[in-house]
Design an enzyme around this catalytic site. Structure first.
Site, PDB file in Angstrom:
ATOM      1  N   ASP A 138       0.672  -1.338   0.079  1.00 40.19           N
ATOM      2  CA  ASP A 138       0.165   0.242   0.045  1.00 40.19           C
ATOM      3  C   ASP A 138       0.885   1.136  -0.006  1.00 40.19           C
ATOM      4  O   ASP A 138       1.639   1.469   0.950  1.00 40.19           O
ATOM      5  CB  ASP A 138      -0.955   0.027   1.244  1.00 40.19           C
ATOM      6  CG  ASP A 138      -2.130   0.740   0.949  1.00 40.19           C
ATOM      7  OD1 ASP A 138      -2.317   1.586   0.141  1.00 40.19           O
ATOM      8  OD2 ASP A 138      -3.139   0.973   2.200  1.00 40.19           O
ATOM      9  N   ASP A 139       0.781   2.262  -0.951  1.00 44.82           N
ATOM     10  CA  ASP A 139       1.353   3.394  -1.064  1.00 44.82           C
ATOM     11  C   ASP A 139       2.881   2.973  -1.068  1.00 44.82           C
ATOM     12  O   ASP A 139       3.651   3.898  -0.666  1.00 44.82           O
ATOM     13  CB  ASP A 139       1.199   4.431  -0.017  1.00 44.82           C
ATOM     14  CG  ASP A 139      -0.195   4.973  -0.114  1.00 44.82           C
ATOM     15  OD1 ASP A 139      -0.889   4.440  -0.999  1.00 44.82           O
ATOM     16  OD2 ASP A 139      -0.441   6.060   0.698  1.00 44.82           O
ATOM     17  N   CYS A 185      -5.605   5.014  -3.568  1.00 43.79           N
ATOM     18  CA  CYS A 185      -5.600   3.853  -3.378  1.00 43.79           C
ATOM     19  C   CYS A 185      -6.978   3.180  -3.955  1.00 43.79           C
ATOM     20  O   CYS A 185      -6.763   2.318  -4.571  1.00 43.79           O
ATOM     21  CB  CYS A 185      -5.723   3.732  -1.752  1.00 43.79           C
ATOM     22  SG  CYS A 185      -4.309   4.093  -1.043  1.00 43.79           S
ATOM     23  N   ASP A 227      -0.528  -0.400  -4.929  1.00 43.73           N
ATOM     24  CA  ASP A 227      -1.459   0.399  -5.448  1.00 43.73           C
ATOM     25  C   ASP A 227      -1.246   2.003  -6.037  1.00 43.73           C
ATOM     26  O   ASP A 227      -1.560   2.213  -7.376  1.00 43.73           O
ATOM     27  CB  ASP A 227      -3.019   0.556  -4.540  1.00 43.73           C
ATOM     28  CG  ASP A 227      -2.168   1.084  -3.199  1.00 43.73           C
ATOM     29  OD1 ASP A 227      -1.175   1.709  -3.112  1.00 43.73           O
ATOM     30  OD2 ASP A 227      -3.118   0.908  -2.243  1.00 43.73           O
ATOM     31  N   ASN A 228      -0.336   2.678  -5.565  1.00 44.27           N
ATOM     32  CA  ASN A 228       0.274   3.887  -6.174  1.00 44.27           C
ATOM     33  C   ASN A 228       1.441   4.207  -5.347  1.00 44.27           C
ATOM     34  O   ASN A 228       1.975   3.440  -4.461  1.00 44.27           O
ATOM     35  CB  ASN A 228      -0.905   4.988  -5.905  1.00 44.27           C
ATOM     36  CG  ASN A 228      -1.491   4.988  -4.595  1.00 44.27           C
ATOM     37  OD1 ASN A 228      -2.665   4.715  -4.406  1.00 44.27           O
ATOM     38  ND2 ASN A 228      -0.817   5.474  -3.509  1.00 44.27           N
TER      39      ASN A 228
END
Length: 591
Positions: free
Chosen positions: A64-65, A100, A344-345
C-alpha cells in the site's frame, strides 16, 4: 479558481470531434479493431505443452503506497532474492489514478477510473460502498477466474471502507477464502481487525498486522495444497508502508507507519533521497503546488523520520515474501505459480515542496513497482515495456489461457521471455492519468481543491512525455528524457504542432473505452484496407494504418489536420467525475 465558459454542449462537441477526425483523415471509414489474440493454454508457458495440464496459480503481493522513486525496494533484500533475481521487473509500470481506492478497482477490473467511476476513497464517489453499489464485482477478474474453476483467496487490505457490518464477500471470492481488514482498523499496525469468512470479526491487539497476515497466508496455502487439481488466485495485501490512519472528531489524522518491534532499530541514518526535485528553490508547477513555501528544517526532519519508518515497516513484508515462497516450494506449488509484487500507487516525500502523499501525475506518485516471476518469465531482467494496472486482468487471463473480454481498457503485458509463445500483444505507448479529488498532504491539515486534472503519458523509443490539463485551465508539459525529475515545465516553450498532437490524444483517452483505450491512435488515424493487395479476401481481412505512435503522428503532412482539432478543458474544479464537466473547446467558432 479559473472557470472556463462552456462553448457548446458535450454531445454536440463529441459528434463534431468524431466527424472532424473522419473528414480530415485521408483514410476511409474505420474498421472494427481486431479481437485480442487469445493464445491457447499450451502456447502460453514454456514447457507447458500438454493441453490438459493444470492451469497456473497466481499469487499477488499487493502493498500500500509503496514508492519506486525513493528506492524502498533496495531495502528489501528478500524481495530481491526471491522476486527481482528470479523474475522480471517492469520499470515503466504505472497506476492511472494515484489514489488507493480507484487504483485498486482498476487493477481488478481492467478499466480506467472514468469507466468504473470509483474516483475517491470515501462515499459518495469512492470506497467499498461505491464499489458494491455499482455492482462492479459482477464482471471483473475474480469472477472470470472463478468461472474457469479457480479458487480465489484474499487476505489484508481490499479497498477503502470495508465495513465491520460486511456480511458477504464480493462476487468471485468464496466466503471461506475472504479475510479483509475492516474499517476503522485497516491502517492500525498493532490493532488490526479482520472480517473472517463472513463470520465474526477478529480483532487483534499487540500483534503486528503483517505477522498476522503471514500466519494466515501460510494456513491458506496449506489448505490450497490439499486440492492438487484446482488452480488458485491468492492476494496477500499488508498495509505497509502506508501511514497509520486515525478518524477523529476533527477529521482524519495520519501518523507514520509503525514497524514491527524487531525492526525499529534499522536504517537510523537513512534519509529521503535528495533528488533535484526535493524541496526545489524554483517551482514552476501548477498554481496550487507553485504556491507552496519551501519546506523548513523541522518539516524535512519529519520527512526523513517518515522515510525511515516506511523502510522499517516494509521489513516484515520482506520476511512475508520469503516465508510464502518457501511454503509454495515445500507444498509443490511454486513451479506452477506466477508471483507478482506490486502496490496500488506511489508516494512522494518532499517532492516539488510537497510534504508527503500521492495524488499527482508526477513519476513519484504514478510509476510503481511491478515484478513477476513464474513459468516462462525471464530471470534477473528489467523490461521497459509500458503497462498499467489496467493491463493486469488481461495479463492474468492470457497466462491462464482464458478468453480476454473485448471491453477491457488494456491488453496484456508481454511478460514471457519467449515472445513467440506469447502472441500478438504489443507494448503500450500512450495512456491517461486522471484525478478528480482534493489533494492533501499526509501528516498535515492542508487540503487543495484544484487538483482535478487529466494527463496523457507517452513513452516510446527516445521519448518519455507527461502532458497535463488542469481544471484551472493551466497546462504542464515535461520531457522526462531530458528532465527526469520534472523540474522544468516546457509548455510555453513547445511548438503548437507538438501540443496539438498531445491535445488530440488526450481528447481520445479522456473518454476512451475498450479498444479505443488500447489503440487511441486508431481513432485519429483509422485503419485502411491495403489497396495494393490484389487478393480480395485478404483485402477484406487485413487492415493497415500509417500511424501508431507519436513519432509517426508528427509527420508534417498531418499538421493542418491536428491544428483543426478541438482542445480539451474542464468547466470547473469538481471533486468527482462528471462527463458534462469535461468538454472540448473548438479551434474555430464554426465548429
Amino acid at each position: 479558481m479559473k472557470t472556463i465558459a462552456v462553448l457548446t454542449s458535450l454531445p454536440v462537441v463529441l459528434l463534431s470531434f468524431s466527424q472532424l477526425v473522419t473528414a480530415a483523415s485521408s483514410s476511409p471509414s474505420p474498421s472494427t479493431q481486431e479481437t485480442l489474440a487469445k493464445a491457447p493454454e499450451e502456447d502460453l508457458r514454456r514447457g507447458h505443452d500438454n493441453h490438459h495440464r493444470q492451469k497456473p496459480n497466481f499469487l499477488v503481493f499487493l502493498t500500500d503506497d509503496q514508492d519506486l522513486h525513493m528506492n524502498s525496494l533496495d531495502y528489501q533484500p528478500l524481495v530481491k532474492k526471491y522476486l527481482r533475481d528470479q523474475g522480471t521487473e517492469f520499470t515503466n509500470y504505472y497506476t492511472t489514478t494515484a489514489m488507493c481506492c480507484p487504483s485498486r478497482v482498476s487493477l481488478w477490473s481492467g478499466q480506467f477510473a472514468h469507466n468504473h467511476n470509483v474516483t475517491d476513497e470515501s462515499p459518495p464517489h469512492g470506497s467499498y460502498t461505491k464499489f458494491v453499489s455499482q455492482q462492479l464485482d459482477k464482471n471483473w477478474l475474480p469472477t472470470w477466474l472463478q468461472d474457469a474453476g479457480y479458487s480465489n483467496n484474499y487476505i489484508g487490505k481490499f479497498i477503502n471502507g470495508v465495513s465491520p457490518a460486511l456480511k458477504h464477500a464480493p462476487k468471485g471470492f468464496d466466503h471461506h477464502h475472504w479475510e479483509p481488514l475492516v474499517a476503522p482498523n485497516i491502517y492500525t499496525f498493532y490493532s488490526p481487525v479482520f472480517a473472517t469468512n463472513n463470520g465474526p470479526l477478529e480483532a487483534h491487539t499487540g500483534v503486528y498486522q503483517t505477522d498476522i497476515i503471514s500466519d494466515k497466508s501460510i494456513a491458506i496455502l496449506d489448505g490450497l495444497a490439499q486440492n492438487k487439481t484446482q488452480p488458485f488466485l491468492f492476494v496477500i495485501s499488508p498495509t505497509a508502508p502506508h501511514d497509520e490512519v486515525w478518524p477523529t472528531s476533527n477529521g482524519t489524522r495520519f501518523t507514520p507507519p509503525v514497524p514491527a518491534k524487531r525492526h525499529e532499530h534499522l536504517f537510523k541514518d537513512a534519509k529521503a533521497p535528495r533528488h533535484p526535485n526535493f524541496n526545489p528553490v524554483k517551482n514552476d508547477k501548477v498554481s496550487w503546488i507553485q504556491s507552496l513555501p519551501r519546506l523548513n528544517e523541522e518539516q524535512i526532519k519529519t520527512i526523513d523520520a517518515t522515510y525511515r519508518a516506511r523502510l522499517q515497516s516494509l521489513q516484515a513484508t520482506d520476511e512475508l515474501v520469503e516465508r510464502v515462497i518457501k511454503r509454495l516450494e515445500k507444498n509443490g506449488q511454486l513451479d506452477n505459480t506466477y508471483i507478482v509484487y506490486t502496490t496500488d500507487n506511489g508516494y512522494h516525500l518532499g517532492t516539488h515542496r510537497m510534504f508527503a502523499g500521492k495524488q499527482t501525475a508526477f513519476q513519484e506518485d504514478t510509476n510503481i513497482p511491478f515484478i513477476i516471476r513464474g513459468p516462462g518469465i525471464a530471470k534477473n531482467k528489467k523490461s521497459n515495456a509500458v503497462a498499467t494496472h489496467t493491463h493486469f486482468p488481461a495479463t492474468v487471463l492470457k497466462l491462464a489461457g482464458l478468453p480476454i473480454p473485448e471491453d477491457l481498457d488494456a491488453h496484456s503485458i508481454p511478460v514471457l521471455e519467449d515472445k513467440a509463445l506469447y502472441g500478438k500483444d504489443q507494448s503500450s505507448e500512450a495512456f491517461a492519468v486522471e484525478f478528480w479529488s482534493t489533494a492533501f498532504m499526509e501528516n498535515t491539515t492542508a487540503r487543495y481543491s484544484t487538483n482535478t486534472y487529466k494527463s496523457v503519458r507517452l513513452i516510446g523509443r527516445g521519448y518519455n512525455l507527461l502532458y497535463t490539463v488542469w481544471c484551472t485551465g493551466e497546462h504542464e508539459y515535461y520531457d522526462l528524457v531530458k528532465d527526469p525529475f520534472q523540474i522544468r515545465n516546457i509548455y510555453h516553450q513547445t511548438k503548437a504542432t507538438v501540443l496539438n498532437r498531445l491535445d488530440a490524444l488526450l481528447n481520445v483517452l479522456r473518454t476512451c473505452k475498450g479498444p479505443t483505450c488500447r489503440d487511441p491512435w486508431s481513432v485519429l488515424h483509422p485503419p485502411t484496407l491495403d489497396e495494393k493487395n490484389e487478393n480480395k479476401e485478404k483485402k477484406k481481412s487485413k487492415a493497415r494504418r500509417g500511424v501508431h505512435s507519436l513519432k509517426e503522428a508528427l509527420d508534417k503532412r498531418y499538421d493542418d489536420f491536428y491544428a483543426g482539432l478541438p482542445k480539451f478543458a474542464f468547466k470547473d474544479c469538481l471533486q468527482y467525475y462528471a462527463s458534462e464537466n469535461e468538454f472540448t473547446v473548438p479551434q474555430h467558432t464554426e465548429l
